[in-house]
Design an enzyme around this catalytic site. Structure first.
Site, PDB file in Angstrom:
ATOM      1  N   HIS A  86       0.825  -1.220   0.000  1.00  0.00           N
ATOM      2  CA  HIS A  86       0.000   0.000   0.000  1.00  0.00           C
ATOM      3  C   HIS A  86       0.850   1.257   0.000  1.00  0.00           C
ATOM      4  O   HIS A  86       1.970   1.273   0.534  1.00  0.00           O
ATOM      5  CB  HIS A  86      -1.013   0.004   1.155  1.00  0.00           C
ATOM      6  CG  HIS A  86      -0.416   0.066   2.528  1.00  0.00           C
ATOM      7  ND1 HIS A  86      -0.165   1.253   3.170  1.00  0.00           N
ATOM      8  CD2 HIS A  86      -0.050  -0.913   3.398  1.00  0.00           C
ATOM      9  CE1 HIS A  86       0.332   0.995   4.382  1.00  0.00           C
ATOM     10  NE2 HIS A  86       0.417  -0.312   4.543  1.00  0.00           N
ATOM     11  N   ASP A  88      -0.585   4.371   0.850  1.00  0.00           N
ATOM     12  CA  ASP A  88      -1.066   5.359   1.825  1.00  0.00           C
ATOM     13  C   ASP A  88      -0.249   5.200   3.110  1.00  0.00           C
ATOM     14  O   ASP A  88       0.356   4.159   3.357  1.00  0.00           O
ATOM     15  CB  ASP A  88      -2.571   5.195   2.101  1.00  0.00           C
ATOM     16  CG  ASP A  88      -2.935   3.818   2.633  1.00  0.00           C
ATOM     17  OD1 ASP A  88      -2.497   2.818   2.045  1.00  0.00           O
ATOM     18  OD2 ASP A  88      -3.640   3.730   3.665  1.00  0.00           O
ATOM     19  N   ASP A 117       6.458   1.095   6.072  1.00  0.00           N
ATOM     20  CA  ASP A 117       5.011   0.804   6.034  1.00  0.00           C
ATOM     21  C   ASP A 117       4.316   1.741   5.058  1.00  0.00           C
ATOM     22  O   ASP A 117       3.815   2.754   5.457  1.00  0.00           O
ATOM     23  CB  ASP A 117       4.445   0.967   7.452  1.00  0.00           C
ATOM     24  CG  ASP A 117       2.969   0.640   7.520  1.00  0.00           C
ATOM     25  OD1 ASP A 117       2.468  -0.042   6.613  1.00  0.00           O
ATOM     26  OD2 ASP A 117       2.311   1.088   8.462  1.00  0.00           O
ATOM     27  N   GLU A 151      -5.080   1.334   3.002  1.00  0.00           N
ATOM     28  CA  GLU A 151      -4.869   0.267   3.997  1.00  0.00           C
ATOM     29  C   GLU A 151      -5.052   0.795   5.417  1.00  0.00           C
ATOM     30  O   GLU A 151      -5.602   0.118   6.279  1.00  0.00           O
ATOM     31  CB  GLU A 151      -3.461  -0.336   3.844  1.00  0.00           C
ATOM     32  CG  GLU A 151      -3.231  -1.609   4.659  1.00  0.00           C
ATOM     33  CD  GLU A 151      -2.875  -1.365   6.122  1.00  0.00           C
ATOM     34  OE1 GLU A 151      -3.149  -2.232   6.963  1.00  0.00           O
ATOM     35  OE2 GLU A 151      -2.334  -0.292   6.453  1.00  0.00           O
ATOM     36  N   GLU A 152      -4.569   2.006   5.651  1.00  0.00           N
ATOM     37  CA  GLU A 152      -4.533   2.519   7.024  1.00  0.00           C
ATOM     38  C   GLU A 152      -5.917   2.913   7.559  1.00  0.00           C
ATOM     39  O   GLU A 152      -6.081   3.094   8.759  1.00  0.00           O
ATOM     40  CB  GLU A 152      -3.588   3.731   7.116  1.00  0.00           C
ATOM     41  CG  GLU A 152      -2.139   3.434   6.713  1.00  0.00           C
ATOM     42  CD  GLU A 152      -1.404   2.533   7.698  1.00  0.00           C
ATOM     43  OE1 GLU A 152      -1.996   2.149   8.714  1.00  0.00           O
ATOM     44  OE2 GLU A 152      -0.233   2.209   7.427  1.00  0.00           O
ATOM     45  N   ASP A 175       3.411  -6.457   4.309  1.00  0.00           N
ATOM     46  CA  ASP A 175       2.958  -5.324   5.138  1.00  0.00           C
ATOM     47  C   ASP A 175       2.810  -5.759   6.590  1.00  0.00           C
ATOM     48  O   ASP A 175       1.938  -5.283   7.303  1.00  0.00           O
ATOM     49  CB  ASP A 175       1.610  -4.813   4.583  1.00  0.00           C
ATOM     50  CG  ASP A 175       1.151  -3.555   5.287  1.00  0.00           C
ATOM     51  OD1 ASP A 175       2.015  -2.753   5.692  1.00  0.00           O
ATOM     52  OD2 ASP A 175      -0.079  -3.365   5.439  1.00  0.00           O
ATOM     53  N   HIS A 430       4.451   3.999  12.036  1.00  0.00           N
ATOM     54  CA  HIS A 430       3.420   4.904  12.575  1.00  0.00           C
ATOM     55  C   HIS A 430       4.006   5.908  13.582  1.00  0.00           C
ATOM     56  O   HIS A 430       3.280   6.737  14.111  1.00  0.00           O
ATOM     57  CB  HIS A 430       2.244   4.159  13.235  1.00  0.00           C
ATOM     58  CG  HIS A 430       1.436   3.355  12.260  1.00  0.00           C
ATOM     59  ND1 HIS A 430       0.174   2.895  12.518  1.00  0.00           N
ATOM     60  CD2 HIS A 430       1.707   2.919  11.008  1.00  0.00           C
ATOM     61  CE1 HIS A 430      -0.280   2.208  11.486  1.00  0.00           C
ATOM     62  NE2 HIS A 430       0.647   2.208  10.562  1.00  0.00           N
TER      63      HIS A 430
HETATM   64 ZN   LIG Z   1       0.940  -1.081   6.442  1.00  0.00          ZN
END
Ligand SMILES: [Zn+2]
Length: 457
Positions: A86, A88, A117, A151-152, A175, A430
């Site tokens: 992904h 995003d 990520d 995805e997030e 992921d 994150h």
């Molecule tokens: Zn991810």
């Protein structure tokens, strides 16, 4: 097939991988309001367009799936393998040493939001495919990189993709973590409410998000002496720390424990259940009775759901976990939430029934929803093909794992998570200063190239 030349080619391509990853990181592709042709905002769409243009430039057949996702294909015919990444990201947040939307290389580390990520893994897939193409490695069937952009925030990109395109039969997402995740527990998020008139308990607050063990909780009491509260705290003898202070309404009692992800509640020290335990030792009238009920079905330190009648476990996925994550009481109304991760032997329906009964028995009105577990049998040939790629590149033996969290492939039939985090390294996904190692960027590409050959060669 001798993969040595392919791996050498991947090493040569490292500078190009770094440049491509830098380009993708430059888009702040976290979810924003929709714009024309950009369901998750302009930066996510622009990042998708750029990734597909790069793939196209490398000679892959690309397709944009309505601005939600895109594909890049190597080989002819229907792809038999899909690799789902992904583009995003989550917003940068505070505390960065480096610019979040610019790739900064320091030694072996490349910093930037999305580095691990999941833009870095996407780049490794692209250059695994390029190395195979450059060396004309014959594939019996095609492989397809699929890049999504939501995805997030709930994976609505996958829902759209399923409606407008076809997912290959074999599919993995880089992921999550190595070696490979084939079982993801089911999840129940239960909310519940009750009213009770405020007498001595005036308000209570603990927890903000349903998927975390709360580290703090507090309550305001009236007409209760400090001595009574102190002796209840002493009698309870908990590892959670309590403090009591006078406030205009009476006393404020605060608890400080330790947070943890709701899928591993045993790693935390729940401040909320500790506070409830102490309060239920005091005489607080109707609201106190409600708290005693909650302490009975969700006792402090119990994380297997036994007292709520939902404990279960199986060989392949392990034990059910329960985290009591939120409770608020104000204006005479309680509202709370628990997060349950359950093994493949259980179902949402059966657990919802049992949990609902337990909540009702102590005077709460439940509202329970959930997602069923995800499981691919560990003896499936696809898992063998992936793990043998991992083992031959890293020299480490890999076994499939079960986790309590959900990955990008939860609900995609036959899908597994394969890479790219490794045990013992925190890539700050994150968080501030997220990074990927340059050496991991190429090693991942080698593992993916080997996996593609194992599946499609
Ligand atoms: Zn991810």
């Amino acid at each position: 097939m001798d993969m040595k030349k392919v791996f050498e080619r991947i090493d040569e391509l490292q500078p190009e991988m770094v440049k491509t990853l830098g380009e993708l990181i430059s888009f702040p592709s976290f979810r924003q309001g929709p714009a024309d042709g950009a369901p998750f905002g302009k930066p996510a769409r622009e990042c998708l367009d750029r990734a597909l243009a790069i793939c196209n430039g490398l000679g892959f057949e690309t397709e944009n799936i309505g601005g939600y996702a895109g594909t890049a294909k190597l080989g002819v015919g229907e792809p038999s393998l899909g690799i789902l990444a992904h583009l995003d990201v989550v917003p940068a947040g505070d505390g960065w040493t480096y610019e979040p939307y610019k790739a900064t290389v320091v030694g072996d580390r490349l910093f930037g939001r999305g580095a691990m990520d999941d833009k870095g893994p996407a780049v490794s897939v692209i250059y695994a495919m390029k190395a195979l193409k450059d060396l004309n490695i014959p594939l019996k069937s095609a492989v397809e990189l699929i890049v999504g952009t939501d995805e997030e925030c709930g994976s609505s990109d996958i829902k759209y993709f399923k409606e407008h395109a076809k997912l290959p039969e074999k599919l993995f997402t880089p992921d999550a973590s190595y070696p490979l995740i084939n079982i993801e527990k089911g999840r129940i998020a239960a909310r519940f409410t009750a009213s009770a008139k405020p007498e001595k308990l005036l308000s209570l607050h603990g927890g903000k998000t349903v998927n975390a063990v709360p580290a703090t909780a507090s309550a305001v009491l009236a007409d209760v002496s400090e001595g009574e509260v102190k002796s209840a705290v002493e009698k309870a003898a908990l590892t959670v720390k309590f403090s009591i202070k006078k406030c205009p309404e009476g006393l404020e009692i605060s608890a400080v424990g330790e947070s943890a992800h709701a899928s591993t509640p045993e790693h935390g020290d729940n401040a909320l259940t500790a506070l409830i335990k102490v309060l239920s030792m005091l005489d607080l009238g109707e609201a106190g009775e409600r708290l005693s009920g909650l302490a009975k079905i969700f006792p402090h330190k119990e994380t297997d759901g036994k007292s709520a009648g939902v404990a279960s476990r199986d060989e392949i996925s392990g034990a059910l976990t329960l985290a009591f994550s939120i409770l608020d009481y104000k204006s005479g109304v309680f509202s709370g939430a628990v997060d349950i991760r359950f093994p493949v032997c259980e179902s949402v329906e059966s657990l919802a029934k049992r949990l609902g009964k337990a909540l009702e028995s102590v005077g709460f009105k439940p509202e329970i929803g959930g997602v069923e577990p995800h499981c691919v049998p560990s003896d499936s040939p696809f898992i063998g093909e992936l793990l043998s790629a991992y083992e031959s590149v890293t020299g480490i033996k890999g076994e499939p794992m079960a986790i309590g969290g959900g990955t990008y492939v939860h609900g995609i039939s036959g899908g597994v998570a394969f890479g790219c985090e490794v045990d013992g390294e925190d890539n700050r996904i994150h968080g501030a200063d997220e990074f990927i190692r340059l050496s991991a960027l190429t090693e991942n590409a080698k593992i993916f190239a080997q996996a593609i050959v194992n599946v499609c060669g």
